[in-house]
Write a protein that holds these residues in place. Structure first.
Motif, PDB file in Angstrom:
ATOM      1  N   ALA A 258       0.861  -1.187   0.000  1.00 21.87           N
ATOM      2  CA  ALA A 258       0.000   0.000   0.000  1.00 21.87           C
ATOM      3  C   ALA A 258       0.892   1.230   0.000  1.00 21.87           C
ATOM      4  CB  ALA A 258      -0.929   0.001   1.223  1.00 21.87           C
ATOM      5  N   GLY A 259       0.293   2.370  -0.297  1.00 22.75           N
ATOM      6  CA  GLY A 259       1.081   3.587  -0.368  1.00 22.75           C
ATOM      7  C   GLY A 259       1.618   4.022   0.989  1.00 22.75           C
ATOM      8  N   PHE A 260       2.712   4.775   0.949  1.00 22.27           N
ATOM      9  CA  PHE A 260       3.273   5.330   2.179  1.00 22.27           C
ATOM     10  C   PHE A 260       3.903   6.674   1.848  1.00 22.27           C
ATOM     11  CE2 PHE A 260       6.537   2.582   0.313  1.00 22.27           C
ATOM     12  CZ  PHE A 260       7.641   3.421   0.261  1.00 22.27           C
ATOM     13  N   ASP A 261       4.160   7.452   2.884  1.00 19.00           N
ATOM     14  CA  ASP A 261       4.762   8.768   2.733  1.00 19.00           C
ATOM     15  C   ASP A 261       6.254   8.587   2.470  1.00 19.00           C
ATOM     16  OD1 ASP A 261       6.000  11.286   3.264  1.00 19.00           O
ATOM     17  OD2 ASP A 261       4.235  11.913   4.392  1.00 19.00           O
ATOM     18  N   GLU A 262       6.663   8.828   1.245  1.00 15.84           N
ATOM     19  CA  GLU A 262       8.059   8.584   0.875  1.00 15.84           C
ATOM     20  C   GLU A 262       9.009   9.514   1.613  1.00 15.84           C
ATOM     21  OE1 GLU A 262       8.695   8.492  -3.305  1.00 15.84           O
ATOM     22  OE2 GLU A 262       7.072   7.075  -3.691  1.00 15.84           O
ATOM     23  N   THR A 263       8.607  10.749   1.795  1.00 16.53           N
ATOM     24  CA  THR A 263       9.463  11.702   2.504  1.00 16.53           C
ATOM     25  C   THR A 263       9.642  11.286   3.961  1.00 16.53           C
ATOM     26  OG1 THR A 263       8.783  13.517   1.054  1.00 16.53           O
ATOM     27  CG2 THR A 263       9.769  14.113   3.168  1.00 16.53           C
ATOM     28  N   ALA A 264       8.553  10.820   4.589  1.00 22.91           N
ATOM     29  CA  ALA A 264       8.627  10.394   5.987  1.00 22.91           C
ATOM     30  C   ALA A 264       9.545   9.191   6.145  1.00 22.91           C
ATOM     31  CB  ALA A 264       7.226  10.072   6.511  1.00 22.91           C
ATOM     32  N   LEU A 265       9.475   8.231   5.201  1.00 24.42           N
ATOM     33  CA  LEU A 265      10.352   7.070   5.270  1.00 24.42           C
ATOM     34  C   LEU A 265      11.809   7.485   5.045  1.00 24.42           C
ATOM     35  CD1 LEU A 265      10.879   4.075   5.559  1.00 24.42           C
ATOM     36  CD2 LEU A 265      10.285   3.775   3.134  1.00 24.42           C
ATOM     37  N   PHE A 266      12.033   8.399   4.117  1.00 24.37           N
ATOM     38  CA  PHE A 266      13.385   8.888   3.864  1.00 24.37           C
ATOM     39  C   PHE A 266      13.980   9.513   5.122  1.00 24.37           C
ATOM     40  CE2 PHE A 266      16.152  12.453   2.499  1.00 24.37           C
ATOM     41  CZ  PHE A 266      17.168  11.712   1.913  1.00 24.37           C
ATOM     42  N   HIS A 267      13.190  10.341   5.799  1.00 26.56           N
ATOM     43  CA  HIS A 267      13.673  10.972   7.027  1.00 26.56           C
ATOM     44  C   HIS A 267      13.910   9.937   8.127  1.00 26.56           C
ATOM     45  CE1 HIS A 267      13.520  14.932   5.463  1.00 26.56           C
ATOM     46  NE2 HIS A 267      12.199  15.044   5.432  1.00 26.56           N
ATOM     47  N   LEU A 268      13.054   8.921   8.212  1.00 21.98           N
ATOM     48  CA  LEU A 268      13.242   7.872   9.219  1.00 21.98           C
ATOM     49  C   LEU A 268      14.540   7.119   8.961  1.00 21.98           C
ATOM     50  CD1 LEU A 268      12.344   6.119  11.590  1.00 21.98           C
ATOM     51  CD2 LEU A 268      10.987   4.757   9.975  1.00 21.98           C
ATOM     52  N   ILE A 269      14.801   6.782   7.719  1.00 18.69           N
ATOM     53  CA  ILE A 269      16.045   6.080   7.388  1.00 18.69           C
ATOM     54  C   ILE A 269      17.257   6.916   7.791  1.00 18.69           C
ATOM     55  CG2 ILE A 269      17.472   5.223   5.486  1.00 18.69           C
ATOM     56  CD1 ILE A 269      14.832   4.481   4.061  1.00 18.69           C
ATOM     57  N   ASN A 270      17.205   8.206   7.512  1.00 22.67           N
ATOM     58  CA  ASN A 270      18.320   9.081   7.891  1.00 22.67           C
ATOM     59  C   ASN A 270      18.480   9.152   9.400  1.00 22.67           C
ATOM     60  OD1 ASN A 270      19.003   9.671   5.258  1.00 22.67           O
ATOM     61  ND2 ASN A 270      17.801  11.554   5.176  1.00 22.67           N
ATOM     62  N   THR A 271      17.354   9.212  10.108  1.00 25.51           N
ATOM     63  CA  THR A 271      17.388   9.248  11.572  1.00 25.51           C
ATOM     64  C   THR A 271      18.043   7.994  12.131  1.00 25.51           C
ATOM     65  OG1 THR A 271      15.420  10.656  11.737  1.00 25.51           O
ATOM     66  CG2 THR A 271      15.959   9.317  13.658  1.00 25.51           C
ATOM     67  N   VAL A 272      17.655   6.844  11.586  1.00 26.36           N
ATOM     68  CA  VAL A 272      18.222   5.568  12.033  1.00 26.36           C
ATOM     69  C   VAL A 272      19.723   5.534  11.770  1.00 26.36           C
ATOM     70  CG1 VAL A 272      18.278   3.095  11.508  1.00 26.36           C
ATOM     71  CG2 VAL A 272      16.087   4.236  11.852  1.00 26.36           C
ATOM     72  N   ARG A 273      20.134   5.986  10.616  1.00 20.03           N
ATOM     73  CA  ARG A 273      21.562   5.978  10.270  1.00 20.03           C
ATOM     74  C   ARG A 273      22.369   6.916  11.168  1.00 20.03           C
ATOM     75  NH1 ARG A 273      22.027   6.692   3.864  1.00 20.03           N
ATOM     76  NH2 ARG A 273      24.236   6.483   4.402  1.00 20.03           N
ATOM     77  N   GLN A 274      21.801   8.070  11.470  1.00 24.58           N
ATOM     78  CA  GLN A 274      22.538   9.076  12.237  1.00 24.58           C
ATOM     79  C   GLN A 274      22.610   8.750  13.721  1.00 24.58           C
ATOM     80  OE1 GLN A 274      20.398  12.634  11.258  1.00 24.58           O
ATOM     81  NE2 GLN A 274      21.032  12.583   9.095  1.00 24.58           N
ATOM     82  N   ASN A 275      21.645   7.964  14.222  1.00 23.71           N
ATOM     83  CA  ASN A 275      21.561   7.742  15.665  1.00 23.71           C
ATOM     84  C   ASN A 275      21.826   6.296  16.081  1.00 23.71           C
ATOM     85  OD1 ASN A 275      20.489  10.456  16.832  1.00 23.71           O
ATOM     86  ND2 ASN A 275      19.168  10.064  15.054  1.00 23.71           N
ATOM     87  N   GLY A 276      22.361   5.515  15.161  1.00 21.00           N
ATOM     88  CA  GLY A 276      22.728   4.147  15.522  1.00 21.00           C
ATOM     89  C   GLY A 276      21.556   3.232  15.782  1.00 21.00           C
ATOM     90  N   GLY A 277      20.436   3.477  15.104  1.00 18.93           N
ATOM     91  CA  GLY A 277      19.256   2.649  15.305  1.00 18.93           C
ATOM     92  C   GLY A 277      19.173   1.505  14.310  1.00 18.93           C
ATOM     93  N   SER A 278      18.009   0.860  14.275  1.00 20.17           N
ATOM     94  CA  SER A 278      17.757  -0.253  13.359  1.00 20.17           C
ATOM     95  C   SER A 278      16.374  -0.081  12.755  1.00 20.17           C
ATOM     96  CB  SER A 278      17.819  -1.597  14.082  1.00 20.17           C
ATOM     97  OG  SER A 278      19.065  -1.797  14.714  1.00 20.17           O
ATOM     98  N   LEU A 279      16.245  -0.454  11.491  1.00 11.65           N
ATOM     99  CA  LEU A 279      14.960  -0.414  10.806  1.00 11.65           C
ATOM    100  C   LEU A 279      14.777  -1.713  10.044  1.00 11.65           C
ATOM    101  CD1 LEU A 279      12.381   0.922   9.691  1.00 11.65           C
ATOM    102  CD2 LEU A 279      13.814   2.011   7.924  1.00 11.65           C
ATOM    103  N   LEU A 280      13.698  -2.445  10.370  1.00 16.96           N
ATOM    104  CA  LEU A 280      13.339  -3.655   9.642  1.00 16.96           C
ATOM    105  C   LEU A 280      12.093  -3.375   8.823  1.00 16.96           C
ATOM    106  CD1 LEU A 280      13.726  -6.684   9.028  1.00 16.96           C
ATOM    107  CD2 LEU A 280      12.250  -7.165  10.997  1.00 16.96           C
ATOM    108  N   ILE A 281      12.178  -3.645   7.530  1.00 16.16           N
ATOM    109  CA  ILE A 281      11.053  -3.457   6.620  1.00 16.16           C
ATOM    110  C   ILE A 281      10.690  -4.818   6.034  1.00 16.16           C
ATOM    111  CG2 ILE A 281      10.260  -2.321   4.505  1.00 16.16           C
ATOM    112  CD1 ILE A 281      12.310  -0.139   4.988  1.00 16.16           C
TER     113      ILE A 281
END
Length: 228
Positions: A100-123
């Protein structure tokens, strides 16, 4: 029907309250790479992993286990509805990204946040990231750089284990020949295994009969006719 006590349960979404944790996870070759992914967290090769597999392959069940281990926040609704993710650190889960559709900008910012703060993202998704209809070029670049782990359709070994345990969750003993008969003829899906066991149990109880190959064949025939 013979019933027995069984404490080992499956990480599947059933009405019999199976346990969704790593200790009770059934493993076979078809899901071994994905199980290894869960086991290696947080020592992933990169901060973002895309778990890809067909419907009923077990990716959502594995994601549930990983979420429990990592205390990840499920941000699926946020990304679907265009709401910002109000967290800067930790682990995050985004389910069924390509359905289904998702907010591409929001996902882009989340990925950057995870990268900058040592987090993890599972999709989780059914298709590889390169096949998603993503318009934002920067997001596409991020997704193509993600670690991808693929799950195949459940193999015979896994389906047999799943069916035995699903019956055991109901305190039911079933002949191995009945299980082999089901595995050789059913749709190769963990979701289908859940549904078939439920239908067999209901039919056997309604007739006051034990579970036999003839009864299993009747359930499979009903399911096939329902799809015609």
């Amino acid at each position: 029907m013979a019933r027995k006590t069984e404490t080992v349960q499956l990480p599947l979404a059933l009405g019999h309250d199976p346990v969704a944790d790593r200790e009770h996870l059934l493993v076979s070759a078809s899901i071994a790479p994905a199980v290894d992914l869960v086991d290696r967290w947080p020592d992933w090769r990169g901060p973002m992993v895309v778990l890809v597999g067909p419907p009923g392959s077990g990716k959502s069940h594995l994601a549930t286990i990983w979420r429990g281990m990592s205390q990840a926040r499920d941000v699926t609704d946020n990304l679907r509805n265009g709401r910002p993710v109000p967290y800067r650190q930790g682990a995050f889960l985004f389910e069924d990204a390509d359905r289904a559709g998702f907010d591409e900008t929001a996902l882009f910012h989340l990925i950057n946040t995870v990268r900058q703060n040592g987090g993890s993202l599972l999709i989780t998704a059914r298709d590889l990231p390169g096949l998603w209809p993503v318009a934002l070029a920067d997001l596409r670049s991020r997704l193509l750089a993600a670690t991808v782990v693929e799950i195949g359709a459940p193999d015979d070994q896994l389906l047999e284990q799943v069916i035995f345990k699903l019956f055991a969750d109901r305190q039911l003993e079933v002949d191995s020949r009945v299980v082999s008969y089901l595995v050789s003829r059913m749709e190769r899906s963990l979701d289908s295994a859940c549904q078939i066991v439920d239908e067999i149990d209901r039919l056997a109880l309604s007739r006051g009969r034990r579970i036999t190959r003839a009864l299993a064949a009747e359930v499979l025939a009903r399911r096939e006719n329902a799809t015609v």
